[in-house]
Design an enzyme around this catalytic site. Structure first.
Site, PDB file in Angstrom:
ATOM      1  N   TYR A  98      -3.440   0.541  -2.720  1.00 45.56           N
ATOM      2  CA  TYR A  98      -2.127   0.709  -3.352  1.00 45.56           C
ATOM      3  C   TYR A  98      -2.216   1.755  -4.474  1.00 45.56           C
ATOM      4  O   TYR A  98      -1.864   1.508  -5.624  1.00 45.56           O
ATOM      5  CB  TYR A  98      -1.652  -0.622  -3.918  1.00 45.56           C
ATOM      6  CG  TYR A  98      -1.268  -1.659  -2.888  1.00 45.56           C
ATOM      7  CD1 TYR A  98      -1.727  -1.602  -1.583  1.00 45.56           C
ATOM      8  CD2 TYR A  98      -0.439  -2.728  -3.228  1.00 45.56           C
ATOM      9  CE1 TYR A  98      -1.391  -2.567  -0.651  1.00 45.56           C
ATOM     10  CE2 TYR A  98      -0.089  -3.693  -2.299  1.00 45.56           C
ATOM     11  CZ  TYR A  98      -0.578  -3.601  -1.012  1.00 45.56           C
ATOM     12  OH  TYR A  98      -0.231  -4.560  -0.086  1.00 45.56           O
ATOM     13  N   TYR A 216      -2.254  -1.541   9.874  1.00 44.92           N
ATOM     14  CA  TYR A 216      -2.846  -2.478   8.921  1.00 44.92           C
ATOM     15  C   TYR A 216      -4.356  -2.542   9.088  1.00 44.92           C
ATOM     16  O   TYR A 216      -5.099  -2.619   8.102  1.00 44.92           O
ATOM     17  CB  TYR A 216      -2.230  -3.865   9.094  1.00 44.92           C
ATOM     18  CG  TYR A 216      -1.131  -4.156   8.117  1.00 44.92           C
ATOM     19  CD1 TYR A 216      -1.312  -5.054   7.072  1.00 44.92           C
ATOM     20  CD2 TYR A 216       0.103  -3.527   8.214  1.00 44.92           C
ATOM     21  CE1 TYR A 216      -0.304  -5.327   6.165  1.00 44.92           C
ATOM     22  CE2 TYR A 216       1.119  -3.790   7.321  1.00 44.92           C
ATOM     23  CZ  TYR A 216       0.907  -4.686   6.294  1.00 44.92           C
ATOM     24  OH  TYR A 216       1.904  -4.950   5.387  1.00 44.92           O
ATOM     25  N   VAL A 265      27.405   0.761  -2.108  1.00 48.26           N
ATOM     26  CA  VAL A 265      27.925   1.874  -1.319  1.00 48.26           C
ATOM     27  C   VAL A 265      28.240   1.333   0.067  1.00 48.26           C
ATOM     28  O   VAL A 265      27.349   0.827   0.762  1.00 48.26           O
ATOM     29  CB  VAL A 265      26.916   3.030  -1.254  1.00 48.26           C
ATOM     30  CG1 VAL A 265      27.460   4.159  -0.374  1.00 48.26           C
ATOM     31  CG2 VAL A 265      26.604   3.548  -2.648  1.00 48.26           C
ATOM     32  N   SER A 311      16.620  -3.848   3.608  1.00 46.92           N
ATOM     33  CA  SER A 311      15.987  -4.768   2.668  1.00 46.92           C
ATOM     34  C   SER A 311      15.643  -6.059   3.388  1.00 46.92           C
ATOM     35  O   SER A 311      16.462  -6.612   4.133  1.00 46.92           O
ATOM     36  CB  SER A 311      16.918  -5.072   1.491  1.00 46.92           C
ATOM     37  OG  SER A 311      16.378  -6.104   0.684  1.00 46.92           O
ATOM     38  N   THR A 535       4.544  -3.388   1.889  1.00 46.86           N
ATOM     39  CA  THR A 535       3.660  -3.269   0.738  1.00 46.86           C
ATOM     40  C   THR A 535       4.369  -2.516  -0.384  1.00 46.86           C
ATOM     41  O   THR A 535       5.229  -1.663  -0.137  1.00 46.86           O
ATOM     42  CB  THR A 535       2.364  -2.508   1.085  1.00 46.86           C
ATOM     43  OG1 THR A 535       2.676  -1.156   1.439  1.00 46.86           O
ATOM     44  CG2 THR A 535       1.619  -3.177   2.222  1.00 46.86           C
TER      45      THR A 535
END
Length: 580
Positions: A98, A216, A265, A311, A535
């Site tokens: 990360y 992954y 929006v 999302s 992630t």
């Protein structure tokens, strides 16, 4: 056709001047990251950036329950109990991979630790509370499983090695191939300790994309060698809102960035052009989530539009101790806006691949708050480890699935306490989830998705009782545990694993789509070479790319991605691990 393409490219090159203003659609981590990079690397004034969104956290939430209960996605439900805490999900970090996230957090101050950046805060905490999970898998009759024995046979090893060794240029061979398809001749794979740990750590299912599993395995190859202890997992001091989102929000507010929360929006206005490939946003339609009133925002030629196009917590709902989380059947808000753009332009992906199959993506999570440490002490006794270094998965040998393998019924994360800044010293907060919410509980005879918080707590105690080594069983303290509960909040998330849904590479748009003059896509539903989704890393990376593009910064200055799958010692350790 060549002449037409030349005209398109000339028009786009003319319009593709460096931008000096930005509208952010969505206020999650990816767009927050983009704003920080625009300010620090692009030298923008913060006042040139405006966010529109439902809230200030996206999927990185965490708060007192009364704050979440008032949120938009619960507006049609009245809850009896809004005490305690709730986080719809949790975030595990990994410093080795990360790298973009840690670069971002190094740029903003911590909001809880004086004289530290958010990155220093996290590294300081993690160094003092390293992860070492001694009870990664728990199974009825066995208690703590020796998960270091991954359980592979020769076919498992051969197919997994073949997947890892597949060159990136050949990855499209896995378009629309599920993990089950890839291992169709090897059902044994899904009975291994490796698979139980993999699916519960990362939330993969057998119907998830084999492309994502390949990515992954490449990015997490280093952690493959120590998956049974989660040694490579790093954690923040508090929940992800307090430790990750709040530092970004406070920094951006001080920089003068504008936030218009409660305004979404709802539609686009694009420039009409004889060159149909050109993507230029000229206006946005806004809807106020409280009043329902609509308004219009014009987008001029100096403004970039940076859009988080999906999302995993869209359409989420929550319940309480006495109320299950109801099913919200709305198509995801951000995905609906993505779909309107994708309907008009051919190269913006296919949101239905991710948001039209809830069977492949839904889960139910819960956040349990207690007023003392009775339950926490029992979990410590059963797992032989202190809070803060574990993600425990409970496996049930009976009943077994139709495939004849044990089912994973429940996973819990026992955080270091306190997990919330405002949490009292005597309180405990535990998070858990059901990856397969339609399965029926063993101690409460109803599907997990229909359970109240009280029933989920009872199911948790029951699952723990099956792995309790005794001689005193946790059930002997069941009443004391139930009496200690402040609240247990179920959360239904229809799209929690949507980013793993089976798809082709073309089903996600690029961060900067071809022929786009001012529109970029960010978040977990964009296509980025080599990156693995779900992630904090991939989210930040997408925002960073969008910022560099519109600020005219060379992509060569992006944070450098490590390639552990090309590191010989890591490959050798992974090979040895396969034979454990």
């Amino acid at each position: 056709m060549n002449h037409r393409n030349k005209r398109i490219n000339e028009r786009i090159k003319e319009d593709m001047m460096i931008k000096h203003k930005a509208i952010m659609i969505g206020a999650g981590l990816a767009n927050m990251a983009s704003a920080v990079y625009l300010i620090q690397e692009g030298h923008w004034d913060g006042s040139a950036i405006t966010f529109y969104g439902i809230d200030d956290h996206g999927s990185n939430d965490g708060s007192a329950a009364d704050e979440q209960a008032a949120d938009y996605w619960n507006k049609n439900q009245s809850l009896e109990n809004t005490m305690g805490y709730v986080a719809r999900g949790g975030r595990m970090l990994n410093y080795r991979t990360y790298v973009d996230l840690m670069d971002l957090l190094s740029r903003v101050p911590s909001v809880t630790e004086p004289n530290m950046t958010a990155a220093e805060d996290t590294k300081d905490f993690d160094a003092k509370h390293p992860t070492f999970d001694k009870a990664r898998l728990l199974r009825r009759g066995d208690g703590i499983v020796d998960a270091g024995r991954l359980g592979f046979n020769s076919m498992d090893r051969m197919l997994l090695t073949k997947l890892v060794m597949m060159p990136e240029k050949d990855e499209e061979r896995l378009d629309n191939v599920t993990i089950a398809d890839y291992f169709r001749d090897d059902p044994h794979m899904f009975t291994t300790n490796f698979w139980y740990m993999w699916e519960t750590t990362f939330a993969f299912r057998t119907q998830s994309s084999a492309q994502e599993l390949r990515r992954y395995m490449h990015q997490m190859l280093f952690e493959f060698t120590q998956i049974e202890h989660l040694v490579g997992v790093n954690r923040t001091r508090y929940n992800q809102y307090d430790s990750i989102m709040l530092p970004l929000i406070e920094y951006l507010k001080k920089a003068g960035v504008g936030f218009e929360f409660g305004k979404i929006v709802s539609d686009w206005q694009f420039r009409d052009s004889p060159m149909q490939d050109e993507i230029t946003v000229t206006g946005l339609e806004l809807t106020d989530t409280k009043t329902g009133q609509n308004s219009h925002v014009a987008v001029d030629g100096d403004t970039a539009v940076i859009f988080t196009n999906g999302s995993i917590t869209d359409s989420a709902t929550l319940g309480d101790f006495n109320t299950p989380a109801h099913e919200n059947m709305d198509y995801g808000i951000s995905a609906a806006l993505w779909k309107k753009a994708a309907t008009r332009f051919y190269n913006l992906g296919n949101p239905d691949k991710f948001f039209a199959d809830r069977n492949a993506s839904e889960w139910v999570s819960f956040t349990l708050t207690t007023k003392d440490h009775t339950l926490l002490n029992e979990i410590t006794r059963i797992t032989t480890q202190v809070p803060g270094n574990a993600l425990n998965s409970f496996l049930s040998v009976a009943p077994v699935s139709e495939a004849g393998k044990p089912d994973v019924n429940m996973s819990i994360v026992v955080h270091h306490q306190p997990h919330f800044v405002s949490q009292k010293a005597n309180e405990t907060v535990i998070w858990g989830y059901f990856l397969y919410p339609r399965r029926t509980g063993e101690f409460v005879a109803k599907p997990y998705i229909e359970m109240t918080g009280e029933e989920m707590t009872q199911e948790l105690i029951g699952q723990l009782s099956m792995v309790d080594p005794g001689p005193v069983n946790i059930r002997d303290k069941e009443q004391a545990i139930m009496d200690s509960v402040v609240n247990c909040i179920p959360v239904y998330m229809p799209y929690a694993s949507a980013l793993f849904n089976n798809r082709a590479k073309s089903d996600r748009p690029l961060v900067i789509p071809e022929h786009s003059t001012n529109l970029a896509f960010t978040g977990e539903f964009v296509e980025q070479p080599y990156q693995m989704i779900f992630t904090e890393q991939s989210a930040v990376r997408s925002g960073e790319i969008a910022a560099y593009h519109f600020a005219g910064i060379p992509m060569s200055r992006l944070v450098k991605t490590p390639y552990y799958d090309k590191d010989i010692p890591t490959l050798l350790r992974a090979t040895r691990k396969m034979f454990a």
